[in-house]
Enzyme design. Structure first.
Site, PDB file in Angstrom:
ATOM      1  N   SER A 303       0.884  -1.175  -0.049  1.00  0.00           N
ATOM      2  CA  SER A 303       0.011   0.026  -0.111  1.00  0.00           C
ATOM      3  C   SER A 303       0.839   1.416  -0.018  1.00  0.00           C
ATOM      4  O   SER A 303       0.615   2.379  -0.438  1.00  0.00           O
ATOM      5  CB  SER A 303      -0.882  -0.025   1.047  1.00  0.00           C
ATOM      6  OG  SER A 303      -0.115  -0.240   2.414  1.00  0.00           O
ATOM      7  N   CYS A 305       3.913   1.362  -1.230  1.00  0.00           N
ATOM      8  CA  CYS A 305       4.793   1.075  -2.519  1.00  0.00           C
ATOM      9  C   CYS A 305       4.447   1.817  -3.822  1.00  0.00           C
ATOM     10  O   CYS A 305       3.537   1.835  -4.160  1.00  0.00           O
ATOM     11  CB  CYS A 305       5.106  -0.231  -2.869  1.00  0.00           C
ATOM     12  SG  CYS A 305       6.389  -0.821  -3.856  1.00  0.00           S
ATOM     13  N   ASP A 338       4.218 -11.168   0.206  1.00  0.00           N
ATOM     14  CA  ASP A 338       4.323 -10.064   0.915  1.00  0.00           C
ATOM     15  C   ASP A 338       3.729  -8.797   0.117  1.00  0.00           C
ATOM     16  O   ASP A 338       4.090  -8.394  -1.024  1.00  0.00           O
ATOM     17  CB  ASP A 338       5.877  -9.693   0.843  1.00  0.00           C
ATOM     18  CG  ASP A 338       6.089  -8.303   1.392  1.00  0.00           C
ATOM     19  OD1 ASP A 338       5.292  -7.725   2.088  1.00  0.00           O
ATOM     20  OD2 ASP A 338       7.291  -8.010   1.344  1.00  0.00           O
ATOM     21  N   GLY A 339       2.568  -8.167   0.580  1.00  0.00           N
ATOM     22  CA  GLY A 339       1.891  -6.974  -0.074  1.00  0.00           C
ATOM     23  C   GLY A 339       0.762  -7.475  -0.604  1.00  0.00           C
ATOM     24  O   GLY A 339       0.447  -8.691  -1.005  1.00  0.00           O
ATOM     25  N   TYR A 385       2.923   6.037   8.703  1.00  0.00           N
ATOM     26  CA  TYR A 385       3.331   4.720   8.069  1.00  0.00           C
ATOM     27  C   TYR A 385       4.059   4.993   6.730  1.00  0.00           C
ATOM     28  O   TYR A 385       3.774   6.004   6.280  1.00  0.00           O
ATOM     29  CB  TYR A 385       1.943   4.066   7.592  1.00  0.00           C
ATOM     30  CG  TYR A 385       2.399   2.762   6.725  1.00  0.00           C
ATOM     31  CD1 TYR A 385       3.118   1.771   7.072  1.00  0.00           C
ATOM     32  CD2 TYR A 385       1.556   2.432   5.538  1.00  0.00           C
ATOM     33  CE1 TYR A 385       3.373   0.599   6.433  1.00  0.00           C
ATOM     34  CE2 TYR A 385       1.610   1.325   4.773  1.00  0.00           C
ATOM     35  CZ  TYR A 385       2.599   0.403   5.136  1.00  0.00           C
ATOM     36  OH  TYR A 385       2.805  -0.714   4.579  1.00  0.00           O
TER      37      TYR A 385
END
Length: 481
Positions: A303, A305, A338-339, A385
């Site tokens: 989110s 990236c 991942d992701g 974040y």
């Protein structure tokens, strides 16, 4: 140009419901293999990001049955200390209790308590023989802090001690009978060999599904890079008994990662080694050939990236996971997706596509346990974040790794960020988030007629949907208060 293959995200597919014998979500087993020899009780890993996972998050993850990966954007000693905090947070027997000498000053004892973040120290002599115990209550009102610890400690004759091989049941009986909160363990020569605390005994009973190592300590992983101090960092992390090491860079299908994986494997043959990120079967197989025990999959789905926008590179996460899993399963190597996880349904799709576990960042960044900065805007609570390829994170990393010793304090002109900094809504506790995620996974398994995650992978059938199908999948034609 060859025919361009289709690249799908989780939103592009749905699982096809099937006949099921699952009568209750409680019947399904969501335990999963993280790496070749490390198994989790739930298939969720918290991301090695500086606004997601430090020791507090890792402890919460392990107590819930998952694992946290301590990020590498810390000095070596500090990252190792984070691992140490997790390993000491909960165990039946603390093998090396924090201790001081009888002749140490009260001030020194207080410093040790502060540094180790504990309220009690064992007091041992030069031979390791237990002499007493000292806690904050014994020293907090001492006016002369140059006095020796032995002048205020509780001496051995006032302590209750146990043998090195005391059982959990017997230890519980001693705590109940003697009304103590700490039980030092001594050998026949009186030397201190361990410590059991009432708090740890209680936590063991409260968290029966926790992810633990063979010695009853919480599982924890830690990340390393591929330049600079990565071998020193790996050594320090393993010295603190990190259960897995993660070689983590944005483009894991690189010769640097392969070389580092081989170097780490050669020096520590028994280490549980994870590497990534990759997005293709070729990348997966190259990392497996380099000796890794799990492969991390995902280029651009996070989110925070922007790799796919900035570099134009990536593979839809559903497709990447499917293809990498197919390659890895032939070698019995687990995949970490991942992701791209926005809801429990995405977690379910990832597992059905072949992932063994999923790594989550954004969904956990807003929890109490994340290290991100909290703030309030217009009456709503948020936490900070950032992607680890964002501008500020990249500049911080370059300064820390001394790649740009003369860089400006705020900006480095040649940085091309592949991530963003943002705010995420406050989500409550990590436990609450994981309960919803894993509960949705259990439901998804029941729709596939699967009692285990491996069975779901074997049985899963997918259907592609259109943008209209995606809209239909979300609440529609209703009004919300």
């Amino acid at each position: 140009m060859d025919e361009i293959p289709l690249s799908l995200s989780y939103d592009d597919v749905l699982l096809v419901p099937q006949r099921t014998a699952v009568r209750s979500r409680k019947q399904v087993d969501v335990s999963a293999q993280l790496s070749r020899h490390v198994r989790l009780q739930i298939p969720v890993v918290s991301a090695n990001m500086d606004t997601v996972t430090e020791s507090t998050m890792a402890i919460a993850m392990a107590r819930a049955g998952g694992i946290g990966i301590i990020h590498r954007f810390l000095p070596v000693e500090q990252q190792a200390a984070e691992v140490r905090r997790v390993k000491r947070a909960e165990n039946f027997v603390i093998d090396q209790p924090y201790a001081c000498r009888p002749t140490d000053s009260i001030a020194h004892a207080l410093d040790l308590m502060h540094d180790y973040d504990v309220g009690t120290l064992m007091v041992v002599d030069s031979t390791g023989t237990l002499a007493g115990m000292v806690g904050t209550r014994d020293v907090q009102f001492a006016r002369d802090r140059t006095r020796p610890v032995e002048s205020v400690m509780r001496p051995l004759d006032r302590l209750v001690v146990g043998p090195p091989d005391v059982s959990t049941d017997r230890a519980a009986e001693i705590f109940a009978e003697q009304k103590i909160d700490k039980l030092p363990l001594v050998d026949t020569q009186g030397r201190l060999v361990g410590l059991i605390t009432a708090r740890d005994m209680l936590r063991i009973s409260e968290n029966p599904g926790a992810a633990k190592d063979r010695r009853g300590r919480l599982l924890v992983g830690a990340a390393i890079g591929v330049i600079g101090d990565y071998m020193e960092r790996a050594a320090a992390l393993l010295e603190q008994d990190a259960d897995v090491l993660v070689i983590d860079i944005a483009h894991g299908h690189s010769e640097q990662v392969i070389e580092v994986a081989k170097e780490v494997r050669a020096r520590w043959p028994q280490v549980e080694l994870i590497a990534g990120n990759v997005a293709t079967a070729e990348g997966t197989l190259d990392l497996i050939a380099a000796g890794v025990d799990a492969v991390k999959v995902g280029v651009g789905p996070g989110s925070a990236c922007t790799t796919r926008i900035v570099a134009g590179a990536g593979v839809g996460q559903f497709t990447a996971v499917s293809e990498c899993a197919r390659a890895a399963r032939a070698h019995n190597i687990p995949i970490i997706a991942d992701g791209g996880i926005k809801a429990s349904g995405d977690l379910t799709k990832a597992m059905a596509a072949g992932a063994h576990t999923v790594m989550i960042g954004g969904m956990l960044a807003g929890t109490d346990e994340s290290p991100g900065r909290p703030l309030t805007r217009r009456g709503r609570r948020y936490k900070h974040y950032r992607g680890m390829a964002s501008l500020a994170a990249t500049v911080d990393r370059r300064k820390r790794e001394r790649l740009d010793p003369g860089a400006d304090d705020e900006w480095v002109s040649d940085v091309v960020p592949e991530g963003v900094e943002a705010l995420v809504a406050y989500r409550g506790s990590t436990h609450e988030v994981l309960t919803q995620l894993v509960g949705g996974l259990r439901s998804g398994m029941s729709y596939c007629g699967a009692f285990t995650l491996d069975e779901m992978y074997e049985k899963a059938r997918f259907t592609r949907i259109t943008s209209a199908g995606l809209r239909e999948s979300h609440p529609h034609d209703v009004e919300f208060d």
